[in-house]
Each structure stands twice: as structure tokens, then as C-alpha cells.
Design an enzyme around this catalytic site. Structure first.
Site, PDB file in Angstrom:
ATOM      1  N   SER A   1       0.803  -1.223   0.000  1.00  0.00           N
ATOM      2  CA  SER A   1       0.000   0.000   0.000  1.00  0.00           C
ATOM      3  C   SER A   1       0.844   1.286   0.000  1.00  0.00           C
ATOM      4  O   SER A   1       0.505   2.226  -0.717  1.00  0.00           O
ATOM      5  CB  SER A   1      -0.977  -0.005   1.178  1.00  0.00           C
ATOM      6  OG  SER A   1      -1.914  -1.040   0.972  1.00  0.00           O
TER       7      SER A   1
ATOM      8  N   THR B   1      -6.105  -2.921   7.829  1.00  0.00           N
ATOM      9  CA  THR B   1      -6.037  -4.283   7.302  1.00  0.00           C
ATOM     10  C   THR B   1      -6.044  -5.304   8.425  1.00  0.00           C
ATOM     11  O   THR B   1      -6.275  -4.952   9.601  1.00  0.00           O
ATOM     12  CB  THR B   1      -4.840  -4.432   6.318  1.00  0.00           C
ATOM     13  OG1 THR B   1      -4.935  -5.716   5.694  1.00  0.00           O
ATOM     14  CG2 THR B   1      -3.496  -4.313   7.014  1.00  0.00           C
TER      15      THR B   1
ATOM     16  N   LYS C   1      -9.956  -5.038  10.791  1.00  0.00           N
ATOM     17  CA  LYS C   1     -11.042  -4.482   9.968  1.00  0.00           C
ATOM     18  C   LYS C   1     -12.381  -4.399  10.701  1.00  0.00           C
ATOM     19  O   LYS C   1     -13.243  -3.613  10.348  1.00  0.00           O
ATOM     20  CB  LYS C   1     -11.207  -5.309   8.690  1.00  0.00           C
ATOM     21  CG  LYS C   1     -10.077  -5.092   7.698  1.00  0.00           C
ATOM     22  CD  LYS C   1     -10.343  -5.821   6.394  1.00  0.00           C
ATOM     23  CE  LYS C   1      -9.202  -5.572   5.417  1.00  0.00           C
ATOM     24  NZ  LYS C   1      -9.474  -6.101   4.087  1.00  0.00           N
TER      25      LYS C   1
ATOM     26  N   ASN D   1     -12.049  -0.986   5.644  1.00  0.00           N
ATOM     27  CA  ASN D   1     -10.641  -0.990   5.217  1.00  0.00           C
ATOM     28  C   ASN D   1     -10.110   0.420   4.970  1.00  0.00           C
ATOM     29  O   ASN D   1      -8.924   0.597   4.704  1.00  0.00           O
ATOM     30  CB  ASN D   1     -10.423  -1.876   3.978  1.00  0.00           C
ATOM     31  CG  ASN D   1     -10.816  -1.174   2.699  1.00  0.00           C
ATOM     32  OD1 ASN D   1     -11.695  -0.317   2.696  1.00  0.00           O
ATOM     33  ND2 ASN D   1     -10.163  -1.517   1.603  1.00  0.00           N
TER      34      ASN D   1
ATOM     35  N   ASN E   1     -18.982 -23.318  -2.411  1.00  0.00           N
ATOM     36  CA  ASN E   1     -17.987 -23.331  -1.331  1.00  0.00           C
ATOM     37  C   ASN E   1     -17.818 -24.742  -0.795  1.00  0.00           C
ATOM     38  O   ASN E   1     -18.737 -25.561  -0.872  1.00  0.00           O
ATOM     39  CB  ASN E   1     -18.468 -22.398  -0.203  1.00  0.00           C
ATOM     40  CG  ASN E   1     -17.373 -22.124   0.799  1.00  0.00           C
ATOM     41  OD1 ASN E   1     -16.248 -21.800   0.416  1.00  0.00           O
ATOM     42  ND2 ASN E   1     -17.678 -22.266   2.079  1.00  0.00           N
TER      43      ASN E   1
ATOM     44  N   LEU F   1     -20.875 -26.039   2.467  1.00  0.00           N
ATOM     45  CA  LEU F   1     -22.091 -25.533   1.818  1.00  0.00           C
ATOM     46  C   LEU F   1     -22.827 -24.524   2.689  1.00  0.00           C
ATOM     47  O   LEU F   1     -23.365 -23.523   2.205  1.00  0.00           O
ATOM     48  CB  LEU F   1     -22.988 -26.723   1.464  1.00  0.00           C
ATOM     49  CG  LEU F   1     -24.035 -26.453   0.391  1.00  0.00           C
ATOM     50  CD1 LEU F   1     -23.379 -26.060  -0.924  1.00  0.00           C
ATOM     51  CD2 LEU F   1     -24.913 -27.684   0.191  1.00  0.00           C
TER      52      LEU F   1
ATOM     53  N   ILE G   1      -8.372 -14.029  -6.807  1.00  0.00           N
ATOM     54  CA  ILE G   1      -7.928 -12.891  -5.977  1.00  0.00           C
ATOM     55  C   ILE G   1      -6.589 -13.161  -5.291  1.00  0.00           C
ATOM     56  O   ILE G   1      -6.001 -12.271  -4.713  1.00  0.00           O
ATOM     57  CB  ILE G   1      -8.991 -12.437  -4.951  1.00  0.00           C
ATOM     58  CG1 ILE G   1      -9.188 -13.473  -3.850  1.00  0.00           C
ATOM     59  CG2 ILE G   1     -10.308 -12.096  -5.623  1.00  0.00           C
ATOM     60  CD1 ILE G   1      -9.823 -12.854  -2.602  1.00  0.00           C
TER      61      ILE G   1
ATOM     62  N   TYR H   1      -2.769 -13.313  -5.077  1.00  0.00           N
ATOM     63  CA  TYR H   1      -1.726 -12.683  -5.908  1.00  0.00           C
ATOM     64  C   TYR H   1      -0.306 -13.115  -5.518  1.00  0.00           C
ATOM     65  O   TYR H   1       0.671 -12.524  -5.963  1.00  0.00           O
ATOM     66  CB  TYR H   1      -1.873 -11.156  -5.923  1.00  0.00           C
ATOM     67  CG  TYR H   1      -1.795 -10.476  -4.587  1.00  0.00           C
ATOM     68  CD1 TYR H   1      -2.942 -10.167  -3.887  1.00  0.00           C
ATOM     69  CD2 TYR H   1      -0.559 -10.137  -4.034  1.00  0.00           C
ATOM     70  CE1 TYR H   1      -2.883  -9.540  -2.667  1.00  0.00           C
ATOM     71  CE2 TYR H   1      -0.499  -9.508  -2.803  1.00  0.00           C
ATOM     72  CZ  TYR H   1      -1.659  -9.215  -2.134  1.00  0.00           C
ATOM     73  OH  TYR H   1      -1.588  -8.587  -0.914  1.00  0.00           O
TER      74      TYR H   1
HETATM   75  P1  ATR Z   1     -11.081 -14.408   3.631  1.00  0.00           P
HETATM   76  O1  ATR Z   1     -11.628 -13.541   4.697  1.00  0.00           O
HETATM   77  O2  ATR Z   1      -9.714 -14.002   3.144  1.00  0.00           O
HETATM   78  O3  ATR Z   1     -12.028 -14.635   2.490  1.00  0.00           O
HETATM   79  P2  ATR Z   1     -11.746 -16.797   5.117  1.00  0.00           P
HETATM   80  O4  ATR Z   1     -12.886 -16.062   5.724  1.00  0.00           O
HETATM   81  O5  ATR Z   1     -10.870 -17.617   5.988  1.00  0.00           O
HETATM   82  O6  ATR Z   1     -10.782 -15.831   4.319  1.00  0.00           O
HETATM   83  O7  ATR Z   1     -12.363 -17.705   3.942  1.00  0.00           O
HETATM   84  C1  ATR Z   1     -11.606 -18.611   3.314  1.00  0.00           C
HETATM   85  C2  ATR Z   1     -12.430 -19.279   2.177  1.00  0.00           C
HETATM   86  O8  ATR Z   1     -11.554 -20.182   1.521  1.00  0.00           O
HETATM   87  C3  ATR Z   1     -13.608 -20.082   2.647  1.00  0.00           C
HETATM   88  O9  ATR Z   1     -14.601 -20.059   1.651  1.00  0.00           O
HETATM   89  C4  ATR Z   1     -13.010 -21.495   2.745  1.00  0.00           C
HETATM   90  O10 ATR Z   1     -13.934 -22.548   2.621  1.00  0.00           O
HETATM   91  P3  ATR Z   1     -14.714 -23.118   3.939  1.00  0.00           P
HETATM   92  O11 ATR Z   1     -15.838 -22.161   4.194  1.00  0.00           O
HETATM   93  O12 ATR Z   1     -15.155 -24.460   3.550  1.00  0.00           O
HETATM   94  O13 ATR Z   1     -13.685 -23.132   5.053  1.00  0.00           O
HETATM   95  C5  ATR Z   1     -12.112 -21.477   1.542  1.00  0.00           C
HETATM   96  N1  ATR Z   1     -11.045 -22.488   1.633  1.00  0.00           N
HETATM   97  C6  ATR Z   1      -9.917 -22.411   2.375  1.00  0.00           C
HETATM   98  N2  ATR Z   1      -9.156 -23.509   2.179  1.00  0.00           N
HETATM   99  C7  ATR Z   1      -9.818 -24.290   1.288  1.00  0.00           C
HETATM  100  C8  ATR Z   1      -9.544 -25.540   0.662  1.00  0.00           C
HETATM  101  N3  ATR Z   1      -8.427 -26.211   0.916  1.00  0.00           N
HETATM  102  N4  ATR Z   1     -10.454 -26.027  -0.220  1.00  0.00           N
HETATM  103  C9  ATR Z   1     -11.573 -25.346  -0.496  1.00  0.00           C
HETATM  104  N5  ATR Z   1     -11.893 -24.139   0.054  1.00  0.00           N
HETATM  105  C10 ATR Z   1     -11.034 -23.631   0.933  1.00  0.00           C
END
Ligand code: ATR
Length: 286
Positions: free
Chosen positions: A16, A62, A66, A87, A154, A157, A222, A224
Site C-alpha cells: 500500500s 487491514t 477491519k 478498510n 464453497n 455448503l 484474488i 496474488y
Molecule cells: P477471507 O476472509 O480471506 O475470504 P476466510 O474467511 O478464511 O478468508 O475464507 C476462506 C475461504 O476459503 C472459505 O470459503 C473457505 O472454505 P470453507 O468455508 O469451507 O472453510 C475457503 N477455503 C480455504 N481452504 C480451502 C480448501 N483447501 N479447499 C476449499 N476451500 C477452501
């Protein structure tokens, strides 16, 4: 003289400062953008008192603050209120106003890369993979920008079902398992990967297989780090148009900068510079 900051932890490798210093130079505004690291052992409220005293024009927030920042704000704009996360904070004559530019920044980045999407928002079929905080911001911003067909898939589910409760009355959303999403990838115009799957060091992982992908589909990730995830590499090999994760970073910053300064600023050329920085070193935070 604009005094701008970033609070979070850990943020020493944040991109940033580089982005906002570019924006300050491009708009010929005098100012600084500094990191203000707040370790978890520090008192957050004491740090906020300090920041109030400094009377900065604005700051980014960040991970992991947040949500923590919210009780310290005087107002929340509608996006931030819906997200329950902030943010960007603007100091408006001593009043701290919280915004969330993550989702809006994502939509800006997508439409900047693919301007035709903006002319057919209501007809594009979008698949969003993941249901965490990033997915929430993107789902919200897409709907509020007028994208009306967004399916959610997801691993868990229930989380996707929960996210679908924030559906606007005019939009259409089906909730799918990852296996169902995998089978139906050819039915979407845009596929957006919002989970952390594929992030360094697990660079060989992909959230779903793209073997049924049709040529010309827009595929966005998303993540990077690396700049080009395995997911994007596979998408490219199927003739997809790909959209890299660092573009979201750039455009959420552009929106924040506009909120602080009231000035429009171009990101032209910055995507390549940012890509080079990211490829050259290991950065861990936004
Ligand atoms: P952020 O705030 O960065 O989005 P998060 O809230 O921890 O991070 O969300 C992570 C996402 O990645 C969730 O959708 C998670 O799926 P679950 O809800 O089933 O946990 C998904 N995710 C993380 N590791 C995964 C994996 N190995 N396979 C599939 N989905 C995964």
C-alpha cells in the site's frame, strides 16, 4: 500536506505505501503514506487515541483490525455497514468515517480489464468460489453494481448458504457444492476464485477442476502470491481470459485515495510495476 497511514499487523511488507506514493505523485499532491504497525500485544484503543491526536487525513485498515476499528468510528458508510468490516477511514473535520473499498475495488478492477462487462451487467452469469470475508465483499459489490446472476459455491455448503442470505431481491443466486460447480463451469461468463487455495506455499492447489471450461470465459483469482496461480494457468490453457489478484489491491487503493483526497487518479502502468515488485520479492500483506 496529506498525512495517510495503514494500520494492521503484520504490515511491514505491505504494498500500500508504494501504491499510494504513486498516487500522490500522479496527482501532484504533497503527502505521505506510512505504515503504523499495531502488534497484537499493544492496546488497540491506546493506539487509536494516538492516531486521533495525530489528526491524519485518513488511513487504511487491514488484517486483523477491519472489525476491531468499528467502535472507534463516528460513522459507517452503507457498504462498510453491510460488510461489518472497514478498510478505509476518512477524517472529515475530526469525524472518523469508515468505508469498505475491497468489494468496490474488485468490481472496478474487473470492469477496467473487461469494459464490456459493464454494459451487460444484468445478463452476465457469474460463479463465485469461496464464501469467506473476501467473497462477502465481492458478492455485495457485484450485486450493488447491478450484476444480477451470481451463483455461490464453497467447500462448506452452509457458509455459501449463509452468504446467499445477503442476496438482493432483484438478483438470482443458486448455492452449489464445489463438485456441482466443477460440472457447470461451462455455463458461466465469469468465474471468480475468492478463497486462499493456491496461495504460496501451496501453489499446486486449485479449488475446482476447470476441465469443462469454455474458451473465452473470464477467470479471476484474488490470490496474488503467486501472481499467476495454477488456477489461472489452467484457465489460460483452456483459452480463458484471465484476471490477476493484484488488480483488486490496486483498485481498492484507488477508491480509498479518491475518498481521502477527492481526486481521481489513474492506475495506468501500475499493474505491470506492481507485478514486477511482487515477482521480485515475497510480500505477505495488503
Ligand atoms: P477471507 O476472509 O480471506 O475470504 P476466510 O474467511 O478464511 O478468508 O475464507 C476462506 C475461504 O476459503 C472459505 O470459503 C473457505 O472454505 P470453507 O468455508 O469451507 O472453510 C475457503 N477455503 C480455504 N481452504 C480451502 C480448501 N483447501 N479447499 C476449499 N476451500 C477452501
Amino acid at each position: 500536506m496529506y498525512q495517510l497511514k495503514l494500520i494492521g499487523y503484520p504490515i511491514e511488507h505491505s504494498l500500500s505505501p508504494w501504491i499510494h506514493e504513486q498516487f500522490l505523485a500522479r496527482t501532484k499532491l504533497a503527502g505521505t503514506y506510512q505504515i503504523h504497525e499495531i502488534p497484537l500485544s499493544d492496546s488497540f484503543s491506546e493506539q487509536m487515541v494516538k492516531l486521533k491526536r495525530e489528526n491524519v487525513h485518513g488511513f487504511n485498515v487491514t488484517v486483523p483490525y477491519k472489525q476491531t476499528i468499528i467502535p472507534f468510528l463516528d460513522e459507517l458508510n452503507e457498504d462498510a455497514k453491510r460488510m461489518g468490516a472497514v478498510n478505509t477511514v476518512v477524517n472529515d473535520a475530526g469525524k472518523w468515517i469508515g468505508y469498505n473499498t475491497d468489494g468496490s475495488g474488485y468490481v472496478r478492477s474487473l470492469e477496467n480489464a473487461f469494459p464490456h462487462l459493464a454494459t451487460e451487467r444484468d445478463t452476465n452469469r457469474i460463479l463465485l468460489l469461496g464464501a469467506g470475508g473476501a467473497a462477502r465483499g465481492i458478492y455485495d459489490a457485484l450485486q450493488h453494481a447491478g450484476y444480477l446472476s451470481i451463483d455461490l459455491a464453497n467447500r462448506t455448503l452452509e457458509a455459501a448458504k449463509h452468504l446467499s442470505h445477503s442476496k438482493l431481491p432483484e438478483s438470482k443466486t443458486s448455492v452449489k457444492t464445489l463438485a456441482e460447480a466443477e460440472k457447470s463451469v461451462a455455463t458461466y461468463d465469469v468465474i471468480i476464485q475468492t478463497s486462499s487455495v493456491g496461495m504460496k506455499p501451496h501453489v499446486e492447489n486449485t479449488i475446482i477442476s476447470l476441465k469443462h471450461l469454455k474458451k473465452g470465459t473470464i477467470v479471476s483469482d484474488i490470490v496474488y502470491q503467486p501472481i499467476e496461480t495454477k488456477f489461472l494457468k489452467i484457465a489460460k490453457s483452456h483459452g480463458a481470459l484471465i484476471h490477476h489478484g493484484h488488480m483488486m489491491l490496486l483498485f481498492q487503493a484507488q477508491h480509498a485515495f479518491e475518498l481521502w483526497t477527492g481526486q481521481k487518479v489513474t492506475t495506468e502502468g501500475m499493474d505491470i510495476a506492481l507485478k514486477n515488485i511482487l515477482e521480485g520479492e515475497s510480500f505477505v500483506n495488503r
